[in-house]
Structures are given as C-alpha cells and as structure tokens.
Design a protein around this motif. Structure first.
Motif, short mmCIF file in Angstrom:
data_model
loop_
_atom_site.label_atom_id
_atom_site.label_comp_id
_atom_site.label_asym_id
_atom_site.label_seq_id
_atom_site.Cartn_x
_atom_site.Cartn_y
_atom_site.Cartn_z
N LEU A 51 65.86 13.98 -29.02
CA LEU A 51 64.26 13.40 -29.10
C LEU A 51 63.68 14.28 -28.02
CD1 LEU A 51 64.68 9.74 -29.86
CD2 LEU A 51 63.95 11.59 -31.47
N ALA A 52 62.32 14.56 -28.09
CA ALA A 52 61.70 15.30 -26.94
C ALA A 52 61.18 14.16 -25.77
CB ALA A 52 60.24 15.86 -27.48
N PRO A 53 60.99 14.68 -24.77
CA PRO A 53 60.60 13.79 -23.71
C PRO A 53 59.62 12.76 -23.88
CG PRO A 53 60.90 16.11 -22.85
CD PRO A 53 61.02 16.16 -24.13
N GLY A 54 58.71 13.11 -24.70
CA GLY A 54 57.59 12.30 -25.17
C GLY A 54 57.82 11.17 -25.76
N ALA A 55 59.10 11.10 -26.54
CA ALA A 55 59.72 10.05 -27.00
C ALA A 55 60.53 9.14 -26.39
CB ALA A 55 60.23 10.53 -28.49
N HIS A 56 61.06 9.75 -25.17
CA HIS A 56 62.32 8.95 -24.66
C HIS A 56 61.65 8.51 -23.29
CE1 HIS A 56 63.51 12.52 -22.74
NE2 HIS A 56 63.80 12.98 -23.62
N ASN A 57 60.60 9.09 -22.84
CA ASN A 57 59.96 8.65 -21.65
C ASN A 57 60.41 9.22 -20.30
OD1 ASN A 57 58.18 6.95 -22.98
ND2 ASN A 57 59.41 5.17 -22.79
N MET A 58 61.41 10.27 -20.67
CA MET A 58 62.07 10.82 -19.26
C MET A 58 61.25 12.23 -19.10
SD MET A 58 64.62 8.77 -18.53
CE MET A 58 65.92 9.53 -17.70
N LEU A 59 59.94 11.99 -18.40
CA LEU A 59 58.88 12.94 -18.59
C LEU A 59 59.01 13.78 -17.12
CD1 LEU A 59 56.25 10.94 -19.79
CD2 LEU A 59 57.52 12.84 -21.10
N SER A 60 59.86 13.75 -16.44
CA SER A 60 59.95 14.57 -15.21
C SER A 60 61.48 14.10 -14.48
CB SER A 60 58.55 14.08 -14.40
OG SER A 60 58.59 14.86 -13.25
N TYR A 61 61.47 14.83 -13.25
CA TYR A 61 62.34 14.65 -12.30
C TYR A 61 62.04 12.89 -11.75
CZ TYR A 61 64.57 13.94 -7.62
OH TYR A 61 65.13 13.31 -6.55
N GLN A 62 60.75 12.79 -11.27
CA GLN A 62 60.17 11.72 -10.58
C GLN A 62 58.91 11.20 -11.35
OE1 GLN A 62 58.58 12.00 -6.74
NE2 GLN A 62 60.40 11.30 -5.90
N VAL A 63 58.78 9.98 -11.44
CA VAL A 63 57.81 9.42 -12.07
C VAL A 63 56.96 8.23 -11.31
CG1 VAL A 63 58.12 10.13 -14.52
CG2 VAL A 63 58.73 7.78 -13.75
N PHE A 64 55.80 7.94 -11.66
CA PHE A 64 55.13 6.96 -11.17
C PHE A 64 54.80 6.07 -12.30
CE2 PHE A 64 51.42 4.27 -9.99
CZ PHE A 64 51.93 3.32 -8.87
N ASP A 65 55.45 4.78 -12.39
CA ASP A 65 55.40 3.80 -13.34
C ASP A 65 54.25 2.93 -12.90
OD1 ASP A 65 55.21 2.09 -15.54
OD2 ASP A 65 57.57 1.99 -15.67
N PRO A 66 53.00 2.79 -13.62
CA PRO A 66 51.79 1.78 -13.56
C PRO A 66 52.45 0.50 -13.65
CG PRO A 66 51.27 3.16 -14.97
CD PRO A 66 52.56 3.78 -14.55
N GLU A 67 53.01 0.25 -14.66
CA GLU A 67 53.48 -1.02 -15.09
C GLU A 67 54.27 -1.69 -13.96
OE1 GLU A 67 55.69 -0.95 -18.92
OE2 GLU A 67 54.12 -0.20 -19.82
N VAL A 68 54.97 -1.25 -13.28
CA VAL A 68 55.99 -1.72 -12.12
C VAL A 68 55.25 -1.23 -10.81
CG1 VAL A 68 57.73 -2.01 -13.39
CG2 VAL A 68 57.65 -0.08 -12.13
N ARG A 69 54.36 -0.40 -10.73
CA ARG A 69 53.63 0.11 -9.68
C ARG A 69 54.77 0.64 -8.49
NH1 ARG A 69 48.66 0.21 -9.65
NH2 ARG A 69 48.42 1.10 -7.48
#
Length: 383
Positions: free
Chosen positions: A101-119
C-alpha cells in the motif's frame, strides 16, 4: 542518464516503472504463486548508486548481467528497476513494500511526523515518545499478516535491536523475526528458513548508514557495499533449489553539503514557525493559520535564490503531490505540515531549532523526488 543534472531531476508522476507497493503482488498475491520467495532489501542502495560503483559489487553485477553459477554465463537472472514511493525514505518505503500500500493509506508519511491527535513529534523508525499504539497508527495488514491468515509461514531477518521496534511493528508484524548481527550469518539464516515458509524478508542497513555518515562513494560506503554484495553471494550459494529471489532497495541516496543546506532558523519570518518535522529533503512546517501565507512567500523567496529547484507547497498541494506520485490520497492529511518543502538539486532544508546538530552533518540524504533517490534495483533470480 548519469550526469548530476539528470540524476537530480524530479521523476515524473506518471513514471512507468513498477512502484514498490506492487513488487510483491505477483509473487504473494495468491496461494498458487511462488512457493518460496526471499526478498533482500539493501537499504539506501539506489539503482544509480549501484550503477556508478558496480565494480565493487561483483555478485550484484553478475545478477544484473544474468551471469551466475560458478562464473559460467547463464541467463538465469532478470534485471530491472522499480520506483520508490514519495517520500523516498525508509519508514514510508519499507512499509509500502511490505503492506503493498502507498504511504497515504498506511500513515507512514515521512521519517518524522507531528501528530496533532497526540500533540507529539516522533520518528517512524523507533516511534520513541509516541504515546499511542503503533498498530493503530499504522492499521493496515502487512504481507506477513496476510500470509498468516492463509496459514502460510513467513520470516523477517534483521539485527536483534529491531525486535519489537516501531517500524518492525508497523511493517513486519505477523512474521517470525530471526535476529543475527553479521550480514553473512543473516544470509545463511535466510537460506536456512527459505524452505520452511512462503516468504523470507532479509534486511541490510549498512549501506544506508554508511551513506548518511560518510557519503555515497566514500571508503566507508564502498566497504558497506562490498559487505552487502558478499552476503548476497553467500545467500545465492546456499539457497534451496526452486527458491525465488528478489533483490531491491527502499530508495537511493545523494550527497549534500553544508553549502547546500538552508537553515530556516536564519529566516526573518521563522518566528511564525511553531513546529518542524520530516527531513531535509521533504520538510513539514507547522505554522499558525494566519501566518501561513507570509511564511510561504518568504521561504519561497529565500529558496528561489538558494535552491531554485526546491518548492514550497501548501497542505492541500502536498496532498495532491502524494496522490499524484503514489496513486492514493492521504487518509490523514493532518499529519502533513501546513507547508511542505520539497528540496531539489542536492540541497536540503532544515531548522536548527528542531533538528540536532548531527543532522546538519549528514552527507548522504534521501526522501525527495529526484531520479537518484527514487530509482531502485529490482533483480530477480531462481535457484
């Protein structure tokens, strides 16, 4: 295509090469496919990196030429290339390869992310500091899980330190993890378990690590390439008869320098940037809503002088970019920055307020859309 200009040119969204998420479809997609498959992933060894230093990799060279078995030329191999995902970085690419699956489907969108759901800001290799559950962040089934659901055994081989790690849980869950530290020991383990299951995944990190620390083509990198090549040779010599082998990579790598690194902290509008994630080749900026336009204008102006091939995208534009290159929309657009910088040439953009000094000293980088980062080998062989 081997000039620096051509290799740093962006791959087109409609590039016809097989994309990483598609590689295993034909091999594992149904129970009537390949009986035993071994997938070797050499992290960071892009097609053009390999082509430039092919003399240091005699086993891979013979695979490419279809010349194997005790030095006797036989057409027993198949050489081709594939295309990484966007971003061309390890967490996104390996998860794409091992879920289909592509990154948009599995959420692994980078090396590092900021997740606003958990801040929280965290990297997708270790997930260190992430307060949630990895399996919920990346909820899509892996190939290992899909095979297990069909009653088929699979194995994942890598260093002991990755057991239970974030990326292991995101991309390798469902397989039996076999740990070994040396690449040759891991090659023998791969050959040993190959006949015990439908699928064996054999991971090598050394080329990627050497590239980051010392640069592609450095003595350290060449030694890592030679070590990886020897391990593939051991595996080929010991593979059970009738085993399918695929050798590929998650991405390629290019060298950058301090002169080609722009530090956003030096920009006079940097006070409006409240968080930064991603990596040097694809950087995600969090900006207060009322300041997005002014930051975009100032950064675009600065980059027009510093690196004309680099581009600043709004979140909506970045979502379009992900969909254009990966063929799938981004299910969690909130993981993308308000602004996303995609670096061109061999430049990178960082921010010294959010990245450690050692990041600025990395020589080899990847993540972007250039030919050298996106094109990977796809070598096939049947024992």
């Amino acid at each position: 295509m081997n000039t620096k200009e051509s290799l740093t040119r962006f791959v087109k969204p409609d590039d016809p090469d097989l994309a990483l998420p598609q590689i295993l479809d034909g091999e594992l997609g149904d129970s009537e496919g390949t009986r035993h498959l071994v997938l070797v992933l050499i992290d960071g060894l892009g097609w053009w990196n390999l082509q430039e230093y092919l003399s240091y990799a005699p086993t891979l060279r013979r695979l490419i030429k279809g010349e194997l078995r005790d030095g006797v030329a036989q057409k027993v191999g198949e050489a081709d290339t594939a295309r990484s995902v966007f971003p061309s970085t390890t967490a996104a690419a390996i998860t794409s390869l091992l879920t289909g699956l592509a990154p948009g489907a599995h959420n692994m969108l980078s090396y590092q992310v900021f997740d606003p759901e958990v801040r929280k800001r965290f990297n997708l290799i270790s997930f260190e500091g992430y307060p949630g559950v990895v399996e919920q962040f990346q909820p899509q089934p892996t190939w290992f899980e899909r095979l297990a659901a069909r009653g088929e055994t699979s194995f994942a081989l890598g260093p002991k330190k990755f057991i239970g790690g974030g990326l292991t849980r995101a991309a390798l869950r469902g397989g039996k993890y076999v740990a070994s530290e040396s690449l040759e020991a891991r090659a023998r383990d791969a050959a040993r378990v190959a006949s015990e299951g439908r699928f064996t995944y054999y991971y090598m990190a050394e080329v990627d690590h050497a590239g980051h620390g010392h640069g592609v083509g450095s003595d350290t990198w060449l030694a890592a390439l030679e070590e990886a090549d020897r391990a593939v040779g051991v595996l080929l010599n010991e593979l059970p008869s009738g085993t399918e082998l695929i050798v590929t990579a998650d991405h390629g790598m290019l060298n950058t320098s301090a002169e080609e690194t722009y530090d956003l902290a030096t920009n006079h509008e940097s006070r409006h940037i409240v968080n930064v994630s991603g990596e040097g080749r694809v950087l995600h900026l969090r900006v207060e809503l009322q300041d997005v336009a002014i930051v975009a204008r100032t950064v675009e102006k600065a980059l027009a002088e510093f690196s004309p091939d680099s581009h600043v995208f709004t979140r909506a534009e970045a979502k379009g970019l992900f969909e254009a290159y990966n063929g799938v929309s981004v299910s969690r657009g909130d993981l993308l920055g308000d602004l996303v910088i995609v670096s061109g040439g061999s430049a990178q953009v960082l921010d010294s307020r959010f990245f450690k000094e050692q990041t600025f000293h990395m020589v080899g980088v990847h993540g972007g859309l250039s030919e050298i980062e996106m094109r990977v080998p796809l070598l096939k062989y049947r024992s």
